[in-house]
Scaffold this motif. Structure first.
Motif, mmCIF file in Angstrom:
data_model
loop_
_atom_site.group_PDB
_atom_site.id
_atom_site.type_symbol
_atom_site.label_atom_id
_atom_site.label_comp_id
_atom_site.label_asym_id
_atom_site.label_seq_id
_atom_site.Cartn_x
_atom_site.Cartn_y
_atom_site.Cartn_z
ATOM 1 N N TYR A 156 42.142 -15.270 -3.246
ATOM 2 C CA TYR A 156 41.949 -14.880 -4.646
ATOM 3 C C TYR A 156 40.539 -15.188 -5.138
ATOM 4 C CZ TYR A 156 46.424 -12.906 -5.740
ATOM 5 O OH TYR A 156 47.496 -12.051 -5.796
ATOM 6 N N ALA A 157 39.930 -16.248 -4.639
ATOM 7 C CA ALA A 157 38.534 -16.511 -4.999
ATOM 8 C C ALA A 157 37.645 -15.376 -4.500
ATOM 9 C CB ALA A 157 38.088 -17.850 -4.407
ATOM 10 N N ARG A 158 37.898 -14.921 -3.277
ATOM 11 C CA ARG A 158 37.151 -13.779 -2.732
ATOM 12 C C ARG A 158 37.436 -12.522 -3.557
ATOM 13 N NH1 ARG A 158 35.386 -11.564 2.630
ATOM 14 N NH2 ARG A 158 36.007 -9.370 2.691
ATOM 15 N N ALA A 159 38.699 -12.325 -3.951
ATOM 16 C CA ALA A 159 39.075 -11.134 -4.716
ATOM 17 C C ALA A 159 38.365 -11.079 -6.059
ATOM 18 C CB ALA A 159 40.586 -11.090 -4.914
ATOM 19 N N GLU A 160 38.221 -12.216 -6.720
ATOM 20 C CA GLU A 160 37.540 -12.239 -8.016
ATOM 21 C C GLU A 160 36.114 -11.701 -7.878
ATOM 22 O OE1 GLU A 160 38.565 -13.202 -11.042
ATOM 23 O OE2 GLU A 160 40.468 -14.242 -10.676
ATOM 24 N N GLU A 161 35.387 -12.190 -6.881
ATOM 25 C CA GLU A 161 34.014 -11.735 -6.669
ATOM 26 C C GLU A 161 33.995 -10.289 -6.193
ATOM 27 O OE1 GLU A 161 30.068 -12.836 -3.953
ATOM 28 O OE2 GLU A 161 31.723 -14.279 -4.104
ATOM 29 N N PHE A 162 34.934 -9.925 -5.348
ATOM 30 C CA PHE A 162 35.012 -8.575 -4.782
ATOM 31 C C PHE A 162 35.188 -7.536 -5.888
ATOM 32 C CE2 PHE A 162 36.240 -6.433 -0.660
ATOM 33 C CZ PHE A 162 36.437 -5.156 -1.173
ATOM 34 N N VAL A 163 36.134 -7.753 -6.781
ATOM 35 C CA VAL A 163 36.412 -6.766 -7.838
ATOM 36 C C VAL A 163 35.204 -6.618 -8.752
ATOM 37 C CG1 VAL A 163 37.851 -6.216 -9.829
ATOM 38 C CG2 VAL A 163 38.914 -7.100 -7.735
ATOM 39 N N ASP A 164 34.601 -7.737 -9.154
ATOM 40 C CA ASP A 164 33.419 -7.653 -10.017
ATOM 41 C C ASP A 164 32.298 -6.874 -9.337
ATOM 42 O OD1 ASP A 164 34.621 -9.076 -12.038
ATOM 43 O OD2 ASP A 164 33.746 -10.998 -11.460
ATOM 44 N N LEU A 165 32.131 -7.091 -8.051
ATOM 45 C CA LEU A 165 31.071 -6.408 -7.311
ATOM 46 C C LEU A 165 31.335 -4.913 -7.229
ATOM 47 C CD1 LEU A 165 28.524 -6.486 -5.642
ATOM 48 C CD2 LEU A 165 29.849 -7.385 -3.715
ATOM 49 N N VAL A 166 32.582 -4.523 -6.986
ATOM 50 C CA VAL A 166 32.914 -3.097 -6.940
ATOM 51 C C VAL A 166 32.664 -2.438 -8.298
ATOM 52 C CG1 VAL A 166 34.828 -1.457 -6.708
ATOM 53 C CG2 VAL A 166 34.528 -3.269 -5.019
ATOM 54 N N LEU A 167 33.057 -3.104 -9.386
ATOM 55 C CA LEU A 167 32.815 -2.540 -10.715
ATOM 56 C C LEU A 167 31.320 -2.363 -10.969
ATOM 57 C CD1 LEU A 167 35.430 -4.579 -12.809
ATOM 58 C CD2 LEU A 167 35.643 -2.229 -11.989
ATOM 59 N N ASP A 168 30.512 -3.332 -10.545
ATOM 60 C CA ASP A 168 29.061 -3.204 -10.688
ATOM 61 C C ASP A 168 28.519 -2.049 -9.853
ATOM 62 O OD1 ASP A 168 28.472 -5.144 -12.557
ATOM 63 O OD2 ASP A 168 28.085 -6.719 -11.086
ATOM 64 N N LEU A 169 29.037 -1.885 -8.649
ATOM 65 C CA LEU A 169 28.584 -0.786 -7.804
ATOM 66 C C LEU A 169 28.916 0.564 -8.422
ATOM 67 C CD1 LEU A 169 29.480 -2.290 -4.324
ATOM 68 C CD2 LEU A 169 27.192 -1.557 -5.034
ATOM 69 N N TRP A 170 30.106 0.694 -9.011
ATOM 70 C CA TRP A 170 30.461 1.955 -9.675
ATOM 71 C C TRP A 170 29.533 2.244 -10.857
ATOM 72 C CZ3 TRP A 170 36.380 0.658 -9.600
ATOM 73 C CH2 TRP A 170 36.920 1.052 -8.361
ATOM 74 N N ASP A 171 28.972 1.185 -11.445
ATOM 75 C CA ASP A 171 28.072 1.352 -12.586
ATOM 76 C C ASP A 171 26.604 1.396 -12.185
ATOM 77 O OD1 ASP A 171 30.004 1.541 -14.508
ATOM 78 O OD2 ASP A 171 29.850 -0.529 -15.209
ATOM 79 N N SER A 172 26.314 1.297 -10.876
ATOM 80 C CA SER A 172 24.914 1.190 -10.471
ATOM 81 C C SER A 172 24.114 2.458 -10.757
ATOM 82 C CB SER A 172 24.806 0.798 -8.989
ATOM 83 O OG SER A 172 25.438 1.751 -8.154
ATOM 84 N N HIS A 173 24.812 3.579 -10.940
ATOM 85 C CA HIS A 173 24.188 4.772 -11.512
ATOM 86 C C HIS A 173 24.779 4.977 -12.905
ATOM 87 C CE1 HIS A 173 23.845 5.833 -7.106
ATOM 88 N NE2 HIS A 173 22.604 5.974 -7.519
ATOM 89 N N GLU A 174 23.945 5.087 -13.905
ATOM 90 C CA GLU A 174 24.440 5.410 -15.233
ATOM 91 C C GLU A 174 24.842 6.882 -15.288
ATOM 92 O OE1 GLU A 174 21.773 4.279 -18.363
ATOM 93 O OE2 GLU A 174 21.151 2.447 -17.293
ATOM 94 N N ASP A 175 25.617 7.238 -16.287
ATOM 95 C CA ASP A 175 25.891 8.649 -16.540
ATOM 96 C C ASP A 175 24.559 9.359 -16.780
ATOM 97 O OD1 ASP A 175 28.781 8.451 -16.498
ATOM 98 O OD2 ASP A 175 28.608 7.397 -18.409
ATOM 99 N N GLY A 176 24.413 10.517 -16.219
ATOM 100 C CA GLY A 176 23.173 11.280 -16.395
ATOM 101 C C GLY A 176 22.040 10.829 -15.500
ATOM 102 N N ALA A 177 22.347 10.035 -14.488
ATOM 103 C CA ALA A 177 21.284 9.542 -13.597
ATOM 104 C C ALA A 177 20.716 10.629 -12.694
ATOM 105 C CB ALA A 177 21.815 8.388 -12.749
ATOM 106 N N PHE A 178 21.428 11.750 -12.583
ATOM 107 C CA PHE A 178 20.977 12.827 -11.697
ATOM 108 C C PHE A 178 20.789 14.118 -12.500
ATOM 109 C CE2 PHE A 178 23.021 9.774 -8.961
ATOM 110 C CZ PHE A 178 22.168 9.714 -7.870
ATOM 111 N N PRO A 179 19.620 14.287 -13.146
ATOM 112 C CA PRO A 179 19.392 15.503 -13.931
ATOM 113 C C PRO A 179 19.264 16.748 -13.049
ATOM 114 C CG PRO A 179 17.413 14.145 -13.865
ATOM 115 C CD PRO A 179 18.512 13.327 -13.276
ATOM 116 N N ARG A 180 18.777 16.582 -11.842
ATOM 117 C CA ARG A 180 18.603 17.710 -10.905
ATOM 118 C C ARG A 180 17.911 18.892 -11.596
ATOM 119 N NH1 ARG A 180 23.974 15.939 -10.256
ATOM 120 N NH2 ARG A 180 24.290 14.698 -8.360
ATOM 121 N N ASP A 181 16.808 18.573 -12.240
ATOM 122 C CA ASP A 181 16.058 19.561 -13.024
ATOM 123 C C ASP A 181 15.128 20.345 -12.099
ATOM 124 O OD1 ASP A 181 14.052 20.824 -14.659
ATOM 125 O OD2 ASP A 181 14.721 19.543 -16.316
ATOM 126 N N LYS A 182 15.423 21.600 -11.856
ATOM 127 C CA LYS A 182 14.628 22.401 -10.926
ATOM 128 C C LYS A 182 13.247 22.706 -11.476
ATOM 129 C CE LYS A 182 18.573 24.562 -8.597
ATOM 130 N NZ LYS A 182 19.244 25.822 -8.208
#
Length: 454
Positions: A156-182
């Motif tokens: 469970y100690a590992r799980a606490e750190e694991f879940v927080d890390l996954v949530l941070d990874l999902w947020d590592s790109h903000e919405d709109g981070a890929f404009p792909r403006d040609k």
């Protein structure tokens, strides 16, 4: 303006051939269901047609724990089934609204790879992915590069750190981070991309993830542990918690305990849905339902019966007992699934069961609530728990597939609808919308004072 009536959320908890341990032997079962994608497609389409919120499969990183007895091993159907994320990725392409919950272990998985796979499923499905967080009670370290199975507290100690890390990874790109403006030639806005540079007790991960932020912001986070560490983790991080309770009073106590923990983490009660499992055995009359139940119970081979008992008694020698002897008290819970062993121990002490009654009681629902009766009685049981502080939703656990789900959809769902307890149509295309859960704010954007809409 009137407030919409609170309604039940429904999940279909799918075991390959059904939840009963002998389901694969039933005449109506799809015996090869675990590796038959057409079978899974049929049951998932049935659930979506009925407007279920989600489908869920349990999983272990090394398959289900095997019985020690050779005869029990060769009679068990639990060793051959699809890896869930692969299965759900395929079925997301032939469905449009139903959510997909997959189990993945914080003990035997890698945070970066797990975050990547679930983010991919969320994009593939258009925002219908969910992660069932488990710490894996069974020792499967022999199949992994890990120095032995961690103790319960360490998992469970590992799980606490694991879940927080996954949530941070999902947020590592903000919405709109890929404009792909040609026109400008700008593909990615680096101001909206974030390295984590995480260095913790168990993990060191720089980031960012190589998949854009999921459609839902985060796939829905589900948790199933009922131990004290499990409840703490769920109250802090989960949005659904799968639970097993036998009585209304126990379910109410669990519901109240988990909900009361939420304010300490800045959360409100509606941000975590409590989802007990229910194993419905249907019949046109009570007598017919009982006959249907007895029919499948009679399919349990004695070797499987003794394997069930040996597992719950954690290897204790039961050779001096007959099945009609009173069940002795279960030993203290070890590292193996503490909450479930406690539940079964309570069942033994409360019911004064024989060993035969004990294995029959857990052969179908494994400690979840069994309701044997008419469609009206099944609906009554669900309504009672829903309206009396014991459940926000239910995981339906069909005894046999596909028939068990077909019968529930045809006979119980219409009753719930007539009572105004279940939806007629989906609220939206994503799992979060249908569950009534808010899309989470990106934590990096929040630190910079930027709204997700910008």
């Amino acid at each position: 303006m009137t407030t919409p009536r609170r309604q039940i959320k429904l999940g279909a908890f799918l075991m390959a051939t059904g939840h009963h341990v002998a389901s694969w032997r039933h005449p109506d079962a799809q015996a090869d269901g675990g590796i038959n994608v057409a079978h899974y497609r049929k049951v998932v389409e049935t659930a979506e047609k009925a407007k279920f919120d989600l489908v869920f499969v349990a999983d272990s990183p090394a398959g289900w724990p095997r019985a020690k007895d050779r005869e029990a091993q060769q009679r068990s159907s639990q060793g051959a089934h699809f890896e869930p994320l692969t299965l759900w990725s395929a079925l997301s392409q032939v469905t449009s609204h139903i959510g997909f919950v997959a189990t993945a272990s914080t003990t035997y998985e890698d945070p970066y790879l797990l975050a990547r796979r679930f983010a991919s499923l969320d994009h593939l499905s258009g925002g219908r992915a969910a992660w069932n967080v488990v710490t894996t009670g069974a020792d499967v370290s022999h199949n992994f590069q890990i120095a032995g199975h961690p103790a319960h507290a360490d998992r469970y100690a590992r799980a606490e750190e694991f879940v927080d890390l996954v949530l941070d990874l999902w947020d590592s790109h903000e919405d709109g981070a890929f404009p792909r403006d040609k026109d400008s030639g700008i593909y990615v806005d680096l101001d909206r991309v974030h390295q984590l540079n995480h260095k913790g007790t168990h993990f060191s991960v720089r980031g960012p993830l190589n998949v854009p932020r999921p459609v839902q912001g985060h796939p829905v986070v589900v948790q199933a542990g009922a131990s004290e560490p499990g409840r703490r983790l769920a109250a802090r991080t989960a949005e659904m918690i799968f639970t097993a309770n036998q009585t209304l009073e126990d379910a109410q106590a669990f519901y109240a305990d988990v909900k009361r923990r939420l304010p300490a983490y800045g959360r409100s009660p509606d941000q975590l849905l409590i989802v007990p499992g229910i194993f419905p055995v249907l019949g046109g009359t009570e007598a017919e339902a009982q006959r249907n139940h007895e029919e499948i119970q009679n399919l349990i081979h004695p070797a499987i019966a003794w394997e069930i008992l040996t597992r719950h008694y954690q290897g204790r020698d039961l050779s001096g007992y007959s099945l009609d002897d009173r069940a002795p008290p279960l030993p203290e819970s070890t590292e193996l699934n503490k909450s479930r062993l406690t539940l079964v121990s309570d069942l033994v002490s409360r019911g004064n069961l024989t060993l035969r009654q004990l294995y029959l009681a857990v052969a179908g629902a494994r400690g979840h609530r069994e309701v044997v009766g008419t469609p009206e009685q099944i609906a009554d049981a669900m309504q009672q728990w829903f309206e009396n502080g014991a459940a926000d939703a239910f995981n339906i656990m069909p005894p046999v597939l596909p028939r068990g789900l077909d019968d529930f959809v045809a006979e119980v769902v219409p009753i719930l609808r007539r009572r105004g307890l279940f939806r007629e149509e989906y609220e939206g295309p994503t799992l979060r919308e249908n569950l009534g859960l808010q899309r989470p704010e990106n934590r990096f954007a929040a630190r910079r004072g930027i709204s997700a809409a910008e």
